[in-house]
Structures are given as structure tokens and as C-alpha cells.
Design a protein around this motif. Structure first.
Motif, short mmCIF file in Angstrom:
data_model
loop_
_atom_site.label_atom_id
_atom_site.label_comp_id
_atom_site.label_asym_id
_atom_site.label_seq_id
_atom_site.Cartn_x
_atom_site.Cartn_y
_atom_site.Cartn_z
N LYS A 277 57.28 56.75 -7.60
CA LYS A 277 57.45 56.83 -6.15
C LYS A 277 56.75 55.65 -5.50
CE LYS A 277 57.91 61.81 -5.98
NZ LYS A 277 57.42 63.05 -5.38
N ASP A 278 57.26 55.25 -4.32
CA ASP A 278 56.62 54.17 -3.58
C ASP A 278 55.43 54.70 -2.79
OD1 ASP A 278 57.67 55.34 -1.28
OD2 ASP A 278 59.06 53.72 -0.85
N ASN B 229 58.57 58.07 -1.58
CA ASN B 229 60.01 58.06 -1.87
C ASN B 229 60.25 57.65 -3.32
OD1 ASN B 229 60.70 58.58 0.88
ND2 ASN B 229 60.29 56.44 1.33
N MET B 230 61.19 58.33 -3.96
CA MET B 230 61.54 58.01 -5.33
C MET B 230 62.13 56.60 -5.41
SD MET B 230 61.33 59.21 -8.38
CE MET B 230 61.10 60.97 -8.18
N ILE B 231 61.77 55.86 -6.45
CA ILE B 231 62.28 54.51 -6.66
C ILE B 231 63.38 54.57 -7.71
CG2 ILE B 231 61.74 52.17 -7.44
CD1 ILE B 231 58.86 52.68 -6.48
N GLY C 274 65.57 49.66 0.66
CA GLY C 274 67.01 49.91 0.57
C GLY C 274 67.45 49.66 -0.85
N ASN C 275 68.74 49.42 -1.04
CA ASN C 275 69.21 49.08 -2.38
C ASN C 275 70.23 47.96 -2.30
OD1 ASN C 275 72.00 50.15 -2.41
ND2 ASN C 275 70.98 52.12 -2.19
N VAL C 276 70.52 47.37 -3.43
CA VAL C 276 71.37 46.19 -3.51
C VAL C 276 72.80 46.48 -3.06
CG1 VAL C 276 72.07 46.45 -5.91
CG2 VAL C 276 71.85 44.17 -4.93
N HIS C 277 73.23 47.72 -3.12
CA HIS C 277 74.59 48.07 -2.75
C HIS C 277 74.78 48.23 -1.24
CE1 HIS C 277 75.13 48.59 -6.99
NE2 HIS C 277 74.18 49.49 -7.00
#
Length: 98
Positions: free
Chosen positions: A15-16, A20-22, A84-87
Motif C-alpha cells: 500500500k502507498d 491505497n493498494m498499489i 493513477g495508472n498508465v492506462h
């Protein structure tokens, strides 16, 4: 369910700083390792990197402009958090090249 519509992200199990789950392909923002204690240091700078799975070491890493950090070491960096994420947020990775 149509598998072409979804991108499955593997949880890293970590988690960060915000709890939040990474996940794989998350974009993490983090500061430099604390230089002196855990207080703000003007010599620290922010970094942005992409969480990837490294099959050579069978572990997750953060790729920050070709500089690789083991994900497990993120807990020693100042204020690491998933942005966020790459998508859905690829523009976040572009910031590091400006």
C-alpha cells in the motif's frame, strides 16, 4: 464478460502512504530518500515512476526514467503515493520528461 474490454492489473500486495493498494502499471509519485530525518528537506525532489514486474528478480520495481527502484524500498521515500495508472493517466509519465 468480454476480456478485450478489461485490463487486469496485478496487485503488488503493498500500500502507498495513503493506504491505497498499489498495482502493476500504477504511476507512483515519491520524493527522494530522507536526507536528514523525516522532515522536509529542500534538497529533496519529487520523482514519478511506473510500477512494473521484473521477472529477473521476481519482484515489483518502479521505473523512473530508466532508474529502477525496488518497490519494497518505497516506504523509505518521502510521501510516496499512487497518482493513477498508465492506462487512464498516461500524461502523468510525460511530466517527468518536461
Amino acid at each position: 464478460m468480454s476480456p478485450d474490454k478489461y485490463i487486469v492489473e496485478q496487485s503488488t500486495g503493498l500500500k502507498d502512504a495513503n493506504g491505497n493498494m498499489i498495482y502493476e502499471n500504477d504511476i507512483l509519485c515519491f520524493g527522494r530518500m530522507w536526507l536528514e530525518g523525516d522532515e522536509y528537506d529542500p534538497r529533496e525532489e519529487d520523482h514519478i515512476g511506473l510500477v512494473k514486474y521484473c521477472s529477473d528478480s521476481a519482484s515489483y520495481v518502479v521505473d523512473c526514467n530508466k532508474q529502477i527502484f525496488p518497490l519494497e524500498q518505497m516506504c523509505s521515500f518521502d510521501g510516496y503515493s499512487a497518482q493513477g495508472n498508465v492506462h487512464t493517466n498516461p500524461e502523468l509519465l510525460e511530466v517527468q520528461h518536461d
